[in-house]
Design a protein around this motif. Structure first.
Motif, PDB file in Angstrom:
ATOM      1  N   MET A 171       0.838  -1.200   0.000  1.00 22.03           N
ATOM      2  CA  MET A 171       0.000   0.000   0.000  1.00 22.03           C
ATOM      3  C   MET A 171       0.876   1.254   0.000  1.00 22.03           C
ATOM      4  O   MET A 171       2.044   1.212   0.386  1.00 22.03           O
ATOM      5  N   GLY A 172       0.284   2.358  -0.419  1.00 26.66           N
ATOM      6  CA  GLY A 172       1.007   3.619  -0.492  1.00 26.66           C
ATOM      7  C   GLY A 172       0.883   4.432   0.793  1.00 26.66           C
ATOM      8  O   GLY A 172       0.182   4.039   1.721  1.00 26.66           O
ATOM      9  N   ASN A 173       1.557   5.558   0.827  1.00 23.64           N
ATOM     10  CA  ASN A 173       1.510   6.511   1.945  1.00 23.64           C
ATOM     11  C   ASN A 173       1.989   5.945   3.280  1.00 23.64           C
ATOM     12  O   ASN A 173       1.817   6.580   4.314  1.00 23.64           O
ATOM     13  N   CYS A 206      -5.012   8.007  -0.368  1.00 21.16           N
ATOM     14  CA  CYS A 206      -5.431   9.390  -0.108  1.00 21.16           C
ATOM     15  C   CYS A 206      -4.500  10.377  -0.818  1.00 21.16           C
ATOM     16  O   CYS A 206      -3.302  10.426  -0.554  1.00 21.16           O
ATOM     17  N   LEU A 207      -5.075  11.180  -1.717  1.00 20.77           N
ATOM     18  CA  LEU A 207      -4.249  12.107  -2.495  1.00 20.77           C
ATOM     19  C   LEU A 207      -3.822  13.326  -1.677  1.00 20.77           C
ATOM     20  O   LEU A 207      -2.806  13.947  -1.962  1.00 20.77           O
ATOM     21  N   GLY A 239      -6.333  12.339   7.698  1.00 17.31           N
ATOM     22  CA  GLY A 239      -6.617  11.254   6.752  1.00 17.31           C
ATOM     23  C   GLY A 239      -7.987  10.627   6.881  1.00 17.31           C
ATOM     24  O   GLY A 239      -8.697  10.823   7.860  1.00 17.31           O
ATOM     25  N   PRO A 240      -8.362   9.852   5.840  1.00 17.68           N
ATOM     26  CA  PRO A 240      -9.726   9.338   5.729  1.00 17.68           C
ATOM     27  C   PRO A 240     -10.132   8.345   6.821  1.00 17.68           C
ATOM     28  O   PRO A 240     -11.229   8.448   7.370  1.00 17.68           O
ATOM     29  N   ALA A 241      -9.261   7.390   7.144  1.00 14.81           N
ATOM     30  CA  ALA A 241      -9.663   6.348   8.101  1.00 14.81           C
ATOM     31  C   ALA A 241      -9.899   6.957   9.480  1.00 14.81           C
ATOM     32  O   ALA A 241     -10.915   6.688  10.139  1.00 14.81           O
ATOM     33  N   PHE A 290     -12.463  11.626  -3.775  1.00 18.21           N
ATOM     34  CA  PHE A 290     -13.238  10.371  -3.852  1.00 18.21           C
ATOM     35  C   PHE A 290     -12.371   9.113  -3.873  1.00 18.21           C
ATOM     36  O   PHE A 290     -12.893   8.019  -4.029  1.00 18.21           O
ATOM     37  N   LYS A 291     -11.056   9.249  -3.742  1.00 15.87           N
ATOM     38  CA  LYS A 291     -10.183   8.069  -3.790  1.00 15.87           C
ATOM     39  C   LYS A 291     -10.551   7.088  -2.681  1.00 15.87           C
ATOM     40  O   LYS A 291     -10.580   5.882  -2.888  1.00 15.87           O
ATOM     41  N   CYS A 292     -10.798   7.624  -1.478  1.00 17.33           N
ATOM     42  CA  CYS A 292     -11.060   6.737  -0.340  1.00 17.33           C
ATOM     43  C   CYS A 292     -12.378   5.991  -0.506  1.00 17.33           C
ATOM     44  O   CYS A 292     -12.533   4.873  -0.030  1.00 17.33           O
TER      45      CYS A 292
END
Lengths: 394, 301
Positions: free
Chosen positions: A113-115, A178-179, A189-191, A229-231
């Motif tokens: 995974m990234g980030n 997440c961009l 971040g999203p989570a 909308f990536k997440c």
């Protein structure tokens, strides 16, 4: 952890339908000092088997040193988050045949995974990024006092509201993609923000204002999300973290009236009131108001002045190229007056309601006759949590 | 074909060359534009963030106005953000009859009512799905030979996949590349083509916003693109209007021209750069245009 699964269970049952699948795995061992590299293995499995089973077969048969984290193999523990053909997801929840179909050249590409920093091969350091951000949002309920002797009685509606964020299995797929975080690693971040909504939306929590104030004022908080909308696409459980972030903004701005120092609420208020005023957006007016507050005089506010000064190189070039004319910048474009009146009536009628109306399709699902149109499987009404991965992610 | 045309706000404000070029290109493709001049802003996700019912009602009003246009086959927009924000509202309206009735109740005073099932397509989707790439190819007068174009989609038109109906059978997230090819250009693949331009947070976190724009522009330069093309005027603001500041933020020279989709199509259909408003960009599209002859750079005469 890595190397723990010489697995007899991946042995093929139905030899008749077994097919070869080539996996291209991203290998990297930071301790070796060598650069990351790709390695291909061809495994033989039935097409409906998962990418995880493919990786485990490669590990069992060809190279025991392949690092992959996994546990339940049933899309519930969230351990095997990876990127498959560039898209984040759970390795155990992706069929080999689907992965092969979406592969560029027929070879299934699996990356970490990234980030998040790579510990080894497909294993990333969730502690360094994901879990530390979850900790950041105080991920537990802060009880209202006095604590009742027996159970809390909570209305059904408000608990259903947080169900979507509770579906999170902490796999980190949204964090991976997440961009905003890609550019600003400090973004909560999203989570973690979806997790924050789980408590902000819980009527038993005593510190909803404090939570929202904290997340609004943080320069890397709720207003750092770019709506990409990536997440939403990344999440295997339909949590739609971005939608939860928008709910946090709604509660912070409209319910708790928090004016943040990041121009978040000012921007939203100025946007809405300019559309109310003109029917369409007046961009030249939106910028100063986002900095200086929702009034015509905002352009004389010091914050707006500073921003204007900073943007001078852009403004002068835009004027020189006649992209923006002084008339266009000063005079709003608008729709016909009677149409503006209709728009204003809609604003007034809806904003005067006692309660905001919000339709969450994750919870309500689709009418029976509209399911097909969206290619969606409508979840049973009033039964959130049933196969959430099949339900719409909003 | 006749379409109910929603140009959006920014195409009539800070990027007037977008609306202008669409106007010029439409007749060349036999598209009759009936402008929805009474419709309101889609809300760009910001009004929905303020009040979801309000955004849904404003867009239901736009949809109802579109449905009143006699003989229009569908509604067309020229803004990725409008496409995404409106599709989100439409999804809720179409999904739930009770909610739709409630929203229509608010519109009743104006004699309007939205009927489920409107087709609303961005010009990009219309090009590929309604006009067709073969037809487009046959109308090219000045092929974009040797022009290396990087697609920049904008988030709202490529995500979420299911809401926008994107699938292996309907690969809308590859349409820009397909159109560039059909116009005779060369598609440049680079890291940022489907990423966020950063514009939505320009007033909240300017540095992060400009870093996003700057990074994508830099990636396109490194991949040897001559220019970018985008179906989103908001992306255009961050990529073109703000490019001098983006360059300052990422600490490298950029100078990457960014074209609106109708401009690129118009060039290939033989229109003059000036009438497509290309002289109005902050970054002069000199790599795209030979200003002396108005022929696409490096293109065979």
């Amino acid at each position: 952890m890595a190397g723990a699964f010489p697995d007899p269970n991946v042995a093929v049952e139905d030899k008749g339908n077994v097919q070869p699948f080539t996996l291209r795995l991203r290998r990297y061992n930071p301790e070796s000092g060598d650069a990351p590299y790709w390695e291909e293995h061809t495994v033989e499995l039935e097409p409906h088997r998962s990418v995880l089973e493919g990786i485990l077969q490669a590990k069992a048969e060809f190279d025991g040193s392949i690092g992959i984290r996994c546990s339940c193999r049933a899309a519930i523990c969230g351990s095997c988050g990876v990127r498959i053909n560039g898209q984040p997801g759970l390795a155990c929840h992706t069929h080999l045949q689907d992965a092969q179909r979406s592969a560029r050249d027929g070879t299934i590409e699996v990356e970490p995974m990234g980030n998040m920093p790579v510990i080894k091969d497909l294993i990333v350091d969730m502690d360094a990024v994901h879990w530390s951000k979850i900790q950041r949002v105080t991920p537990w309920l802060i009880n209202k006092e006095p604590i009742p002797e027996r159970e809390y009685v909570v209305d059904r509606e408000s608990m259903v509201d947080v169900t979507q964020s509770m579906a999170c299995i902490q796999c980190g797929a949204c964090v991976s993609d997440c961009l905003s975080m890609e550019i600003d690693p400090l973004f909560i971040g999203p989570a973690a923000l979806a997790k924050a909504y789980r408590f902000v939306g819980d009527p038993r929590d005593a510190q909803q204002y404090e939570r929202l104030n904290d997340l609004s004022q943080d320069p890397h908080g709720i207003y750092d999300c770019t709506h990409c909308f990536k997440c939403i696409d990344a999440c295997p459980k339909g949590v739609a973290p971005m939608s939860q972030i928008m709910r946090l903004r709604r509660r912070a701005g409209s319910d708790q009236h928090i004016t943040d120092r990041n121009n978040g609420v000012r921007h939203e208020k100025a946007f809405s009131s300019l559309v109310r005023q003109h029917g369409i957006l007046h961009e030249a007016e939106l910028l100063p108001r986002s900095y200086g507050g929702d009034s015509w005089f905002a352009k004389f506010h010091p914050a707006a002045g500073l921003e204007l000064l900073d943007s001078l190189p852009v403004i002068t070039r835009a004027l020189a190229r006649r992209k923006v004319t002084p008339k266009g910048a000063l005079g709003p474009h608008s729709i016909p007056k009677d149409a503006v009146k209709s728009v204003q009536r809609i604003f007034d009628e809806i904003e005067e309601r006692d309660k905001r109306l919000e339709l969450n399709l994750y919870i309500t699902g689709y009418d029976e006759d509209s399911g097909e149109q969206h290619g969606q499987t409508a979840p049973e009404e009033g039964q959130p949590g049933i196969e959430p991965e099949e339900s719409p992610a909003r | 074909m006749k379409v109910a045309y929603w140009p959006g706000c920014v195409s009539r404000g800070f990027t007037p060359e977008l609306h202008g070029s669409m106007d010029k290109v439409a007749p060349l493709l036999d598209i009759e534009l009936v402008e929805l001049d009474r419709a309101s802003c889609c809300g760009a996700g910001v009004i929905a963030e303020h009040n979801q019912e309000l955004a849904d009602t404003l867009n239901a009003r736009t949809f109802a106005l579109a449905q009143q246009v006699d003989g229009a086959e569908l509604m067309m927009n020229i803004c990725s953000t409008c496409q995404g924000a409106q599709t989100e509202c439409q999804e809720r309206l179409d999904a739930n009859a009770e909610y739709r009735t409630h929203v229509n109740g608010t519109l009743a005073d104006e004699g309007l009512s939205y009927e489920k099932g409107l087709t609303n397509k961005n010009f990009l989707w219309l090009l590929v799905e309604e006009i067709g790439l073969d037809e487009l190819r046959s109308r090219v007068r000045r092929p974009l030979t040797n022009l290396k174009v990087g697609p920049f989609y904008g988030c709202y038109i490529v995500r979420p996949l299911d809401r926008l109906g994107i699938s292996a059978d309907l690969p809308r997230d590859t349409y820009l590349a397909q159109v560039i090819e059909a116009l005779g250009g060369t598609v440049i693949e680079y890291a940022g083509s489907h990423k966020c331009c950063g514009f939505p947070i320009i007033t909240m976190n300017k540095e992060a916003s400009l870093k996003q724009a700057g990074r994508h522009l830099g990636d396109a330069i490194d991949a040897d693109a001559d220019c970018l093309v985008t179906p989103c005027p908001l992306c255009h603001l961050n990529l073109d209007l703000q490019q001098p500041l983006a360059a300052r933020t990422v600490g490298r020279q950029l100078g990457m021209p960014v074209l609106h989709l109708p401009q690129l199509v118009g060039l290939a259909l033989g229109l003059e750069p000036k009438e497509l408003g290309m002289s109005r960009h902050v970054v002069k599209p000199t790599t795209v245009i030979d200003w002396t002859t108005s022929v696409v750079a490096e293109a065979a005469a």
